[in-house]
Design an enzyme around this catalytic site. Structure first.
Site, PDB file in Angstrom:
ATOM      1  N   CYS A 174      10.906   1.414  -0.431  1.00 51.93           N
ATOM      2  CA  CYS A 174      11.088   0.930   0.904  1.00 51.93           C
ATOM      3  C   CYS A 174       9.798   0.147   1.276  1.00 51.93           C
ATOM      4  CB  CYS A 174      11.488   1.982   1.952  1.00 51.93           C
ATOM      5  SG  CYS A 174      13.135   2.855   1.647  1.00 51.93           S
ATOM      6  N   HIS A 231       9.615  -1.190   8.699  1.00 47.77           N
ATOM      7  CA  HIS A 231      10.748  -0.728   7.860  1.00 47.77           C
ATOM      8  C   HIS A 231      11.926   0.072   8.549  1.00 47.77           C
ATOM      9  CE1 HIS A 231      13.155   0.986   4.768  1.00 47.77           C
ATOM     10  NE2 HIS A 231      12.639   2.174   4.758  1.00 47.77           N
ATOM     11  N   ASN A 240      19.475   1.504   6.347  1.00 49.19           N
ATOM     12  CA  ASN A 240      18.109   1.303   5.598  1.00 49.19           C
ATOM     13  C   ASN A 240      18.502   0.429   4.673  1.00 49.19           C
ATOM     14  OD1 ASN A 240      15.881   1.845   3.959  1.00 49.19           O
ATOM     15  ND2 ASN A 240      15.820   3.960   4.276  1.00 49.19           N
TER      16      ASN A 240
END
Length: 314
Positions: free
Chosen positions: A94, A234, A264
């Protein structure tokens, strides 16, 4: 895909999913669509909207490559008509997009490339166990930016990239199967092929490391937290985003978010959010923007940018 579509599979209510994550929807690739396909689409749009034209290098940040070998970036570059350019994958989960920006910044500063296409692309819906409650977190997507050489005081110029890692935490976000570690165990049982996440521990590590990296990136730019107009972090969990803003002493309204609509999307989350915010007018020329991310590895990073004037897409 709405939370309601996951209720039967996960045995959790849609409200429970939203309260735990801040997510109501996520987008899932159609059968036959890969991370590389998403990367090509995002890269094509970024190139079309850029004044640079063809680029000298392509960096693809992904933790769901089309194949274990070769990397996804050379194929993406070829499909975009960028024959012969340098092309490489970055695997920082990520945090991959921020790592990709750092790699591109280095290529430009070293004179290896005068322009770089950086793409974050992931299709983690193909990597999660269908019955694992953490699978509700992940959506698929891609986003891309074009960086070029220029003066460090120009709008759009990146500040120093602050990057870090802690491999001792590799089991907190991991796919155990499919690598040489599994293959080296000649007579062992097959390793778990799915993405696994230790949510509670990851939560606090993400807050801690994104806060520290953000402060370091701001210090490197000689900005104070109150100088920041927008935080683009993020999109892992709405509670992490709120805690990050609180730790930095920045009001919650400055922390941009689209996690409710997209979930996500791993390495794609920051560029997707940048595009959404630019389209909505939430990013304006001259805004001081902090970018920060945390991912498996463990990896983390942060950088800064003064938002340039970008045309809004039709």
């Amino acid at each position: 895909m709405a939370n309601e579509e996951l209720v039967e599979r996960l045995g959790r209510s849609s409200d429970w999913m939203f309260q735990r994550s801040g997510i109501r929807f996520r987008h899932i690739v159609a059968p036959g669509t890969t991370s590389g396909d998403l990367a090509v689409a995002a890269g094509r749009e970024a190139l079309a909207r850029s004044a640079v034209g063809d680029v000298a290098a392509v960096v693809v940040a992904t933790t769901s490559p089309d194949r274990p070998c070769p990397g996804t970036a050379p194929s993406v570059a070829s499909r975009l008509g960028l024959a012969g350019v340098a092309a490489l994958d970055v695997q920082a989960v990520c945090a991959g997009f921020v790592y990709g920006l750092g790699v591109a910044q280095g290529l430009i500063a070293a004179g290896t490339a005068d322009s770089v296409l950086v793409i974050g692309a992931d299709a983690l819906s193909l990597s999660v166990a269908p019955d694992d409650p953490t699978s509700m977190l992940f959506g698929d997507g891609a986003g891309a930016v074009v960086l070029r050489s220029g003066h460090c005081e120009e709008p759009g110029a990146l500040g120093p990239c602050v990057l870090g890692s802690d491999g001792a935490g590799r089991d907190l976000i991991t796919v155990r199967g499919g690598g040489s570690e599994e293959r080296s165990q000649a007579h062992g049982a097959l390793a778990d092929p799915y993405l696994r996440l230790e949510g509670q521990e990851v939560f606090w590590r993400a807050v801690e490391h994104m806060t520290a990296a953000s402060r370091a990136a701001l210090d490197a730019r000689r900005w104070k937290p109150q100088d920041v107009d927008r935080i683009v972090a993020h999109q892992a969990n709405a509670r992490i985003l709120a805690m990050l803003a609180k730790r930095l002493g920045v009001t919650a309204d400055r922390a941009l978010a689209n996690i409710e609509q997209v979930g996500n999307t791993s390495a794609a989350s920051i560029p997707i959010l940048l595009d959404h915010a630019n389209r909505a007018g939430d990013l304006k020329p001259g805004h001081r923007v902090l970018l920060t991310a945390f991912g498996g590895g463990l990896t983390w990073g942060a950088t800064t940018v003064v938002w340039p004037h970008l045309s809004h897409p039709h």
